[in-house]
Design a protein around this motif. Sequence first.
Motif, short mmCIF file in Angstrom:
data_model
loop_
_atom_site.label_atom_id
_atom_site.label_comp_id
_atom_site.label_asym_id
_atom_site.label_seq_id
_atom_site.Cartn_x
_atom_site.Cartn_y
_atom_site.Cartn_z
N MET A 129 33.42 30.58 38.38
CA MET A 129 32.59 31.70 37.91
C MET A 129 32.83 31.81 36.41
O MET A 129 33.89 32.22 35.96
N SER A 168 31.97 33.25 32.82
CA SER A 168 31.33 34.25 31.99
C SER A 168 31.37 33.70 30.57
O SER A 168 31.70 32.54 30.36
N ILE A 194 36.97 34.71 27.38
CA ILE A 194 38.07 33.78 27.06
C ILE A 194 38.68 33.21 28.33
O ILE A 194 39.04 32.03 28.40
N ASP A 195 38.77 34.05 29.36
CA ASP A 195 39.61 33.71 30.52
C ASP A 195 39.01 32.65 31.45
O ASP A 195 39.73 31.76 31.92
N SER A 196 37.73 32.78 31.75
CA SER A 196 37.19 31.88 32.79
C SER A 196 37.16 30.41 32.36
O SER A 196 37.46 29.55 33.19
N PHE A 238 26.21 34.26 36.09
CA PHE A 238 25.26 35.29 36.51
C PHE A 238 24.64 35.89 35.26
O PHE A 238 25.33 36.43 34.39
N ARG A 293 30.71 42.42 41.65
CA ARG A 293 31.61 41.29 41.84
C ARG A 293 31.51 40.74 43.27
O ARG A 293 31.59 39.54 43.49
N GLY A 341 38.49 33.73 36.37
CA GLY A 341 39.43 33.92 35.27
C GLY A 341 40.13 35.26 35.34
O GLY A 341 40.47 35.83 34.30
N GLN A 371 44.35 43.28 34.37
CA GLN A 371 43.77 43.23 33.01
C GLN A 371 42.70 44.32 32.84
O GLN A 371 42.63 44.96 31.80
N GLN A 383 40.35 44.08 38.33
CA GLN A 383 41.38 43.06 38.56
C GLN A 383 42.70 43.65 39.06
O GLN A 383 43.76 43.07 38.90
N ASP A 419 28.39 40.30 28.06
CA ASP A 419 28.36 39.75 29.40
C ASP A 419 27.85 40.85 30.33
O ASP A 419 28.02 42.03 30.03
N CYS A 420 27.25 40.45 31.45
CA CYS A 420 26.68 41.47 32.34
C CYS A 420 27.73 42.43 32.86
O CYS A 420 27.45 43.58 33.13
P1 ATP Z 1 36.42 36.40 31.01
O1 ATP Z 1 37.24 36.40 29.77
O2 ATP Z 1 36.50 35.14 31.77
O3 ATP Z 1 35.01 36.86 30.76
P2 ATP Z 1 37.17 39.01 31.67
O4 ATP Z 1 38.56 39.34 31.36
O5 ATP Z 1 36.14 39.45 30.73
O6 ATP Z 1 37.08 37.46 31.94
P3 ATP Z 1 35.69 40.20 33.85
O7 ATP Z 1 34.52 40.41 32.99
O8 ATP Z 1 36.20 41.30 34.68
O9 ATP Z 1 36.96 39.63 33.09
O10 ATP Z 1 35.41 39.01 34.80
C1 ATP Z 1 36.40 38.51 35.65
C2 ATP Z 1 35.97 37.13 36.11
O11 ATP Z 1 34.73 37.21 36.80
C3 ATP Z 1 35.70 36.19 34.97
O12 ATP Z 1 36.88 35.55 34.54
C4 ATP Z 1 34.74 35.22 35.61
O13 ATP Z 1 35.42 34.29 36.41
C5 ATP Z 1 33.91 36.13 36.49
N1 ATP Z 1 32.70 36.62 35.80
C6 ATP Z 1 32.52 37.74 35.11
N2 ATP Z 1 31.27 37.84 34.64
C7 ATP Z 1 30.61 36.74 35.05
C8 ATP Z 1 29.29 36.23 34.90
N3 ATP Z 1 28.36 36.87 34.22
N4 ATP Z 1 28.98 35.05 35.47
C9 ATP Z 1 29.92 34.36 36.17
N5 ATP Z 1 31.17 34.78 36.34
C10 ATP Z 1 31.53 35.96 35.80
#
Ligand code: ATP
Length: 381
Positions: A177, A179, A182-184, A203, A258, A280, A285, A289, A336-337
């Motif tokens: 998944m 986004s 940074i994390d994913s 997404f 989610r 990610g 965090q 999460q 991001d959404c």
């Molecule tokens: P990241 O740095 O990866 O965006 P984040 O700390 O911003 O992570 P969240 O926005 O809560 O954390 O998202 C947690 C995880 O959900 C993300 O690491 C990713 O794996 C997934 N995720 C979040 N938004 C999307 C998206 N628009 N499409 C696909 N996966 C997503």
Amino acid sequence: MKKVIIIRYGEIYLKGDNRNYFESLLIQNINYVLKGFDYSLKRIRGRFVISDFTEEDEIISRLSYVFGIYSYSLGYAVKSDLEIIQKTALNVVGNGKTFKVSTNRADKLFSLNSQEISAQVGGFILENIPNLKVDLHNPEFIVYIDLREDGNTFLYSNISEGVGGLPVGCSGKGLLMLSGGIDSPVAGYMMAKRGLKIGGVHFFSFPYTSELAKDKVIQLSEVLSKYNNGMDLYIVPFTKIQEKINSLNTTYTVILMRRYMMRIANSLAEKFGYKAILTGESLAQVASQTLESMTVTNQASYLPVFRPVIGMDKEEIINISRKMQTYDISILPYDDCCTVFVPKHPVTKPSLASIEKLEKLLDLDILVNEAIENTELIRIE
Ligand code: ATP
Ligand code: MG
């Protein structure tokens, strides 16, 4: 004297009966990144050797993306003959005034033992290159001599660290998944390192998130694809689902989102042969999460959910994202959404009963199927 790149692999070496499979896959992956170059690649005991190449810098830079490679050295291959080894050693002296010679002798039939070889070669270097001194404890460079069983010897003075891990593909396929954060990308990198060939699912909530956000995800996938022998990226149109969830106006918005993401990811995984979902997420965090939030997200997935950065601090995740070269893309400022629709005080301890009530109310089956049908596949080679 032949110029060669000597490639060493680590963990694969420990794989008893399956070693051949892992070695062959690693060779296949090396050939993939070197497509288009002139070279030949040979497997010898415990090492691979590339020779007959011209574009040395480019080839070496490509090897730095191949999981399964622990280290590599640019050097020379010669016949195991002391005089030839001595002369060749003059070509591999590094920078500095002090050195030592380190010999590994796999060829037990060679007339001298490793200490004697080191002494003979070291003496020859001293005679021929002025102002050098031997320092066995703290040398500025080391001349490595590796006498193999087949009567060939490698000489080199550099050892570059590879990315380690296992060859991509040896563990099957996983759907990340992805986004724009940074994390994913880091999560994807870490699982590819353990041999999962990753695909990405994003997404996309246009127009709440812009085309630029999508471009960013494509750019991140392009970097990931270098470690992954290409990558398939699935862009799911998520706007309608997101609007519907948002219309409930609850503190559960993010957790509902989610769970629907998780369900769609599972369906895509089933359709395209992925056996795990990767995210990610890092414990505590953000609100989605917490342990409780991740428990209810997991309950929407029948595939295992891998969260390789779960126990890492942001700083540690950032360090990896710098190393893998996604950091500069990840910090570009596009929404991001998940951030567009976050309620002021999201629930941190969601209850499954409340969620199930809300999901019944939402009645999203048709929209979910529609999103899956309209998913766009972007194939990155
Ligand atoms: P990241 O740095 O990866 O965006 P984040 O700390 O911003 O992570 P969240 O926005 O809560 O954390 O998202 C947690 C995880 O959900 C993300 O690491 C990713 O794996 C997934 N995720 C979040 N938004 C999307 C998206 N628009 N499409 C696909 N996966 C997503
Ligand atoms: Mg994010």
